[in-house]
Design a protein around this motif. Structure first.
Motif, short mmCIF file in Angstrom:
data_model
loop_
_atom_site.label_atom_id
_atom_site.label_comp_id
_atom_site.label_asym_id
_atom_site.label_seq_id
_atom_site.Cartn_x
_atom_site.Cartn_y
_atom_site.Cartn_z
N VAL A 246 0.84 -1.20 0.00
CA VAL A 246 0.00 0.00 0.00
C VAL A 246 0.88 1.25 0.00
CG1 VAL A 246 -1.71 1.32 1.31
CG2 VAL A 246 -1.93 -1.17 1.15
N PHE A 247 1.87 1.28 0.88
CA PHE A 247 2.77 2.42 0.98
C PHE A 247 3.49 2.67 -0.34
CE2 PHE A 247 6.94 4.28 1.87
CZ PHE A 247 6.56 5.42 2.56
N ASP A 248 4.02 1.61 -0.94
CA ASP A 248 4.73 1.74 -2.22
C ASP A 248 3.83 2.28 -3.32
OD1 ASP A 248 7.04 0.78 -1.05
OD2 ASP A 248 6.84 -1.25 -1.86
N THR A 249 2.58 1.80 -3.35
CA THR A 249 1.63 2.27 -4.36
C THR A 249 1.33 3.75 -4.17
OG1 THR A 249 0.65 0.07 -4.57
CG2 THR A 249 -0.68 1.94 -5.33
N ILE A 250 1.14 4.17 -2.92
CA ILE A 250 0.86 5.57 -2.63
C ILE A 250 2.03 6.45 -3.06
CG2 ILE A 250 0.58 7.23 -0.73
CD1 ILE A 250 -1.20 5.05 0.60
N LYS A 251 3.23 6.05 -2.72
CA LYS A 251 4.41 6.85 -3.11
C LYS A 251 4.58 6.88 -4.62
CE LYS A 251 5.37 8.32 0.79
NZ LYS A 251 5.04 9.72 1.04
N ARG A 252 4.34 5.76 -5.28
CA ARG A 252 4.45 5.71 -6.73
C ARG A 252 3.40 6.63 -7.37
NH1 ARG A 252 3.05 0.61 -7.84
NH2 ARG A 252 4.86 -0.08 -6.67
N CYS A 253 2.20 6.63 -6.83
CA CYS A 253 1.14 7.50 -7.35
C CYS A 253 1.48 8.97 -7.15
CB CYS A 253 -0.20 7.18 -6.68
SG CYS A 253 -0.89 5.61 -7.23
N GLU A 254 2.04 9.31 -6.01
CA GLU A 254 2.46 10.70 -5.79
C GLU A 254 3.45 11.14 -6.86
OE1 GLU A 254 4.00 11.13 -1.83
OE2 GLU A 254 2.02 10.92 -0.91
N THR A 255 4.41 10.27 -7.16
CA THR A 255 5.41 10.57 -8.18
C THR A 255 4.77 10.72 -9.55
OG1 THR A 255 7.10 9.37 -6.93
CG2 THR A 255 7.53 9.73 -9.27
N ILE A 256 3.85 9.82 -9.87
CA ILE A 256 3.16 9.86 -11.16
C ILE A 256 2.35 11.14 -11.28
CG2 ILE A 256 1.28 8.80 -12.49
CD1 ILE A 256 2.31 6.07 -11.37
N LEU A 257 1.57 11.46 -10.24
CA LEU A 257 0.72 12.65 -10.28
C LEU A 257 1.55 13.93 -10.40
CD1 LEU A 257 -1.83 11.62 -7.51
CD2 LEU A 257 -2.29 11.78 -9.97
N LEU A 258 2.65 13.99 -9.66
CA LEU A 258 3.52 15.16 -9.72
C LEU A 258 4.16 15.28 -11.10
CD1 LEU A 258 4.44 17.51 -8.02
CD2 LEU A 258 6.33 16.11 -7.21
N ASP A 259 4.53 14.16 -11.68
CA ASP A 259 5.10 14.17 -13.02
C ASP A 259 4.10 14.70 -14.05
OD1 ASP A 259 7.23 13.58 -14.90
OD2 ASP A 259 6.02 11.86 -15.55
N TYR A 260 2.85 14.25 -13.96
CA TYR A 260 1.81 14.78 -14.86
C TYR A 260 1.64 16.29 -14.66
CZ TYR A 260 0.11 10.13 -16.23
OH TYR A 260 0.00 8.87 -16.75
N GLU A 261 1.61 16.73 -13.41
CA GLU A 261 1.43 18.15 -13.14
C GLU A 261 2.61 18.97 -13.67
OE1 GLU A 261 -0.06 21.85 -11.92
OE2 GLU A 261 -1.00 19.96 -12.47
N ASN A 262 3.82 18.47 -13.49
CA ASN A 262 5.00 19.19 -13.98
C ASN A 262 4.97 19.34 -15.50
OD1 ASN A 262 6.12 19.62 -11.46
ND2 ASN A 262 7.29 17.72 -11.51
N LYS A 263 4.37 18.37 -16.18
CA LYS A 263 4.31 18.43 -17.64
C LYS A 263 3.08 19.19 -18.15
CE LYS A 263 6.89 14.19 -18.29
NZ LYS A 263 6.84 12.76 -18.58
N LEU A 264 1.94 18.98 -17.51
CA LEU A 264 0.68 19.52 -18.04
C LEU A 264 0.20 20.79 -17.35
CD1 LEU A 264 -1.17 16.10 -18.42
CD2 LEU A 264 -0.03 17.43 -20.20
N LYS A 265 0.57 20.98 -16.11
CA LYS A 265 0.23 22.20 -15.34
C LYS A 265 -1.27 22.47 -15.23
CE LYS A 265 4.58 23.88 -15.21
NZ LYS A 265 5.39 23.04 -14.39
N LEU A 266 -2.09 21.43 -15.25
CA LEU A 266 -3.54 21.64 -15.16
C LEU A 266 -3.95 22.25 -13.83
CD1 LEU A 266 -4.90 18.35 -16.81
CD2 LEU A 266 -4.58 20.60 -17.85
N SER A 267 -3.43 21.73 -12.76
CA SER A 267 -3.78 22.23 -11.43
C SER A 267 -3.26 23.64 -11.22
CB SER A 267 -3.24 21.29 -10.36
OG SER A 267 -3.51 21.80 -9.08
N ASP A 268 -2.02 23.87 -11.59
CA ASP A 268 -1.41 25.19 -11.42
C ASP A 268 -2.18 26.26 -12.21
OD1 ASP A 268 0.73 26.99 -10.54
OD2 ASP A 268 1.34 26.98 -12.65
N ASN A 269 -2.49 25.96 -13.46
CA ASN A 269 -3.24 26.92 -14.27
C ASN A 269 -4.65 27.13 -13.74
OD1 ASN A 269 -1.15 27.54 -16.00
ND2 ASN A 269 -1.69 25.95 -17.47
#
Length: 112
Positions: free
Chosen positions: A49-72
């Motif tokens: 569970v912990f590994d999945t959560i950390k992996r998802c955080e990394t994935i989500l942050l990577d999407y945000e760094n590329k797409l900036k949907l939340s920031d915009n």
């Protein structure tokens, strides 16, 4: 990353996670279950569970760094609130804010 930030990113990118990742993230971030509770409910290890959560955080942050949907989105919300504060006589100010809103939509596309 805190839970509020991850929740915000989930609002934009949850469809890009696998079903398993999304289920675990929903249980942890949105339903506020502990790692142990999720582990018991899904019959997987707490470490899994912990590994999945950390992996998802990394994935989500990577999407945000590329797409900036939340920031915009956050930038637009600030500008929308500013528009609501002005009255009809402030046309130039409102037009300036609208231009900024338009730029948040096109900046990422034009910058690349």
């Amino acid at each position: 990353m805190d839970k509020f930030e991850v929740n915000d990113l989930l609002d934009f990118y949850d469809v890009l996670l696998t079903d398993k990742q999304l289920n675990i993230c929903n249980l942890y971030y949105r339903e506020d279950l502990s790692l142990q509770e999720i582990s018991e409910n899904l019959n997987i290890s707490r470490a899994g569970v912990f590994d999945t959560i950390k992996r998802c955080e990394t994935i989500l942050l990577d999407y945000e760094n590329k797409l900036k949907l939340s920031d915009n989105h956050q930038k637009r919300m600030v500008l929308y609130r500013q528009i609501k504060e002005y009255n009809k006589n402030d046309v130039d100010i409102i037009n300036d804010i609208v231009d900024k809103l338009i730029n948040t939509e096109y900046r990422e596309v034009n910058d690349e």
